[in-house]
Design an enzyme around this catalytic site. Structure first.
Site, mmCIF file in Angstrom:
data_model
loop_
_atom_site.group_PDB
_atom_site.id
_atom_site.type_symbol
_atom_site.label_atom_id
_atom_site.label_comp_id
_atom_site.label_asym_id
_atom_site.label_seq_id
_atom_site.Cartn_x
_atom_site.Cartn_y
_atom_site.Cartn_z
ATOM 1 N N LYS A 99 37.340 6.089 11.537
ATOM 2 C CA LYS A 99 35.923 6.124 11.950
ATOM 3 C C LYS A 99 35.763 5.554 13.368
ATOM 4 C CE LYS A 99 32.968 7.497 9.894
ATOM 5 N NZ LYS A 99 32.516 8.906 9.874
ATOM 6 N N GLY A 125 28.554 16.630 0.906
ATOM 7 C CA GLY A 125 28.834 15.206 0.736
ATOM 8 C C GLY A 125 27.641 14.422 0.194
HETATM 9 P P1 NDP Z 1 31.638 12.258 0.978
HETATM 10 O O1 NDP Z 1 33.077 12.158 0.622
HETATM 11 O O2 NDP Z 1 30.677 12.489 -0.124
HETATM 12 O O3 NDP Z 1 31.414 13.385 2.067
HETATM 13 C C1 NDP Z 1 32.379 13.695 3.027
HETATM 14 C C2 NDP Z 1 32.123 15.108 3.490
HETATM 15 O O4 NDP Z 1 33.101 15.449 4.486
HETATM 16 C C3 NDP Z 1 32.269 16.141 2.360
HETATM 17 O O5 NDP Z 1 31.306 17.148 2.506
HETATM 18 C C4 NDP Z 1 33.656 16.714 2.621
HETATM 19 O O6 NDP Z 1 33.817 18.040 2.148
HETATM 20 C C5 NDP Z 1 33.679 16.691 4.132
HETATM 21 N N1 NDP Z 1 35.044 16.808 4.633
HETATM 22 C C6 NDP Z 1 36.085 15.979 4.437
HETATM 23 N N2 NDP Z 1 37.188 16.478 5.029
HETATM 24 C C7 NDP Z 1 36.813 17.661 5.598
HETATM 25 C C8 NDP Z 1 37.490 18.654 6.340
HETATM 26 N N3 NDP Z 1 38.796 18.568 6.625
HETATM 27 N N4 NDP Z 1 36.791 19.722 6.777
HETATM 28 C C9 NDP Z 1 35.472 19.857 6.502
HETATM 29 N N5 NDP Z 1 34.773 18.957 5.776
HETATM 30 C C10 NDP Z 1 35.444 17.874 5.337
HETATM 31 O O7 NDP Z 1 31.304 10.919 1.754
HETATM 32 P P2 NDP Z 1 29.926 10.310 2.282
HETATM 33 O O8 NDP Z 1 28.814 11.236 2.080
HETATM 34 O O9 NDP Z 1 29.840 8.954 1.750
HETATM 35 O O10 NDP Z 1 30.291 10.194 3.825
HETATM 36 C C11 NDP Z 1 29.700 11.031 4.796
HETATM 37 C C12 NDP Z 1 29.917 10.398 6.137
HETATM 38 O O11 NDP Z 1 29.349 9.112 6.158
HETATM 39 C C13 NDP Z 1 31.396 10.221 6.507
HETATM 40 O O12 NDP Z 1 31.525 10.455 7.883
HETATM 41 C C14 NDP Z 1 31.633 8.742 6.202
HETATM 42 O O13 NDP Z 1 32.675 8.213 6.962
HETATM 43 C C15 NDP Z 1 30.293 8.157 6.587
HETATM 44 N N6 NDP Z 1 29.966 6.865 5.994
HETATM 45 C C16 NDP Z 1 29.890 6.711 4.624
HETATM 46 C C17 NDP Z 1 29.543 5.479 4.100
HETATM 47 C C18 NDP Z 1 29.422 5.249 2.623
HETATM 48 O O14 NDP Z 1 29.296 4.093 2.224
HETATM 49 N N7 NDP Z 1 29.403 6.279 1.783
HETATM 50 C C19 NDP Z 1 29.307 4.318 4.967
HETATM 51 C C20 NDP Z 1 29.385 4.603 6.368
HETATM 52 C C21 NDP Z 1 29.700 5.832 6.844
HETATM 53 P P3 NDP Z 1 34.274 18.346 0.624
HETATM 54 O O15 NDP Z 1 33.033 18.197 -0.209
HETATM 55 O O16 NDP Z 1 34.767 19.742 0.677
HETATM 56 O O17 NDP Z 1 35.337 17.343 0.302
#
Ligand code: NDP
Length: 349
Positions: free
Chosen positions: A159, A14
């Site tokens: 969340k 991510g």
């Molecule tokens: P991304 O979409 O880039 O990352 C999300 C990650 O979660 C990816 O690695 C994805 O894997 C993984 N994921 C999703 N579904 C599953 C699943 N079923 N099983 C295993 N892995 C899964 O988002 P962000 O990096 O932005 O977000 C990361 C965290 O930060 C999240 O919890 C988000 O809610 C939180 N957040 C983000 C903010 C933002 O502004 N970006 C603000 C506040 C919180 P894959 O690559 O395979 O899809």
């Protein structure tokens, strides 16, 4: 807590997690990152300095029971970032809430089984604090989002339920590890991988004519590099506890557009009409019904109010100082051009 054991980062592919992995490797830690499909290879992770020697990727899906047992085995610190971050989904229960909540419980169960984990750093969100600004209020870590539901801002709902489930797990099961939550606002900045993150996409949408005008909306911005640092500091600071609202400067959409104009991005399709007055807000609320359902709800619950928050706890207790939002926005834009998410500056029309 400083550890010589591998640090587990869930959802390592991510936007935020990749920066956490980079930061951990650069500080000399070994990292075990979980990904959904290890066959994908993830060259942007495996090519990081130190990765060849100290990064291991293991497969795990939030929806599979016991999936994280192997990933957290022998670790003392776990950063749980994996969770779907998508705004318009077909089925909010199965697409958002189930992986967020059940996945959190699954990860915590694995941590408990490990017998080695001492601290879990949970990537929560401002979404678990509120889904609607209130001009009369300054939000803090004491606030909980009580308004979201499957019908209203379901990502925020997922969340909120996930963070509640994590604290509830600690209360009920009294594990040997403690929990620290990081609650970032809009995370922007350069991406280590090729995907376009949902928040950087908002900046791209502002530049590609998706908004009919400047709306009366403000956001708290936090640089992805600072969010990664916050996760490391939450692990390294023994006294860290509870939730940490993680956001630098707030900026109004008008200021974001003015910044982009004055930084040489004026040839992009930036919104020209000012719709940030009372009439504009009413118009935007009506227009929001023409948008996909969850985008529409987000607009209606977020425009016409000023979002204010207190970020003093994270500065005081973890010693964070935030990269200015203006720098993060410009860095995010340059990075989106680099990855081809935005056309280059000169011939973008
Ligand atoms: P991304 O979409 O880039 O990352 C999300 C990650 O979660 C990816 O690695 C994805 O894997 C993984 N994921 C999703 N579904 C599953 C699943 N079923 N099983 C295993 N892995 C899964 O988002 P962000 O990096 O932005 O977000 C990361 C965290 O930060 C999240 O919890 C988000 O809610 C939180 N957040 C983000 C903010 C933002 O502004 N970006 C603000 C506040 C919180 P894959 O690559 O395979 O899809």
């Amino acid at each position: 807590m400083i550890t010589s054991k591998p640090v587990c980062v869930t959802g390592a592919s991510g936007f935020i997690a990749a920066h956490i992995v980079r930061e951990l490797l650069s500080e000399g830690y070994s990292v075990r990152g979980t990904v959904r499909k290890s066959s994908k290879n993830y060259p942007f992770l495996l090519g990081l300095p130190g990765a060849a020697e100290r990064l291991e990727l293991v497969e795990a899906d939030l929806l599979d029971e016991g999936a994280y047992d192997k990933a957290v085995a022998g670790c003392e610190a776990v950063m749980h970032t994996a969770s779907p971050y998508v705004i318009n989904v077909k089925n909010p229960q199965t697409d958002l809430v189930d992986p967020a909540v059940n996945g959190t419980e699954t990860v915590l169960e694995s941590c408990m089984k490990s017998g080695s984990v001492k601290r879990v750093i949970f990537t929560s969100s401002i979404a678990a604090i509120t889904d609607e600004p209130d001009s009369m209020k300054v939000f803090t870590e004491k606030d909980w989002n009580t308004m979201s539901s499957l019908d209203r801002n379901p990502y925020h709902y997922s969340k909120t339920l996930a963070e509640r489930a994590a604290w509830d797990f600690i209360m009920r099961k009294r594990p040997i590890f403690d929990l620290v939550a990081i609650n970032p606002f809009m995370v922007i900045g350069p991406s280590l991988g090729p995907s376009l993150n949902t928040t950087n996409q908002i900046i791209r949408d502002i530049m590609t004519g998706l908004y009919p005008g400047v709306m009366d909306i403000n956001w708290g911005f936090v640089d992805v590099r600072d969010v990664a640092k916050a996760h490391l500091l939450a692990m390294q600071t023994e006294s860290a506890s509870g939730r940490y609202l993680c956001s630098g400067d707030a900026m109004h959409m008008r200021e974001v557009v003015a910044l982009l104009k004055s930084s040489g991005f004026d040839t992009y399709s930036l919104p020209k009409v000012d719709l940030s007055g009372k009439v504009g807000t009413l118009l935007m609320k009506l227009l929001s019904f023409t948008q996909p359902k969850d985008t529409g709800t987000y607009i209606r619950t977020n425009i016409g109010q000023t979002m204010r928050y207190d970020n003093s706890k994270i500065k005081r207790e973890l010693g964070i100082s935030f990269i200015p939002a203006k720098k993060s926005i410009i860095d995010a834009v340059k990075d989106m051009v680099k990855w081809g998410h935005l056309p280059p500056k000169k011939n973008n029309k």
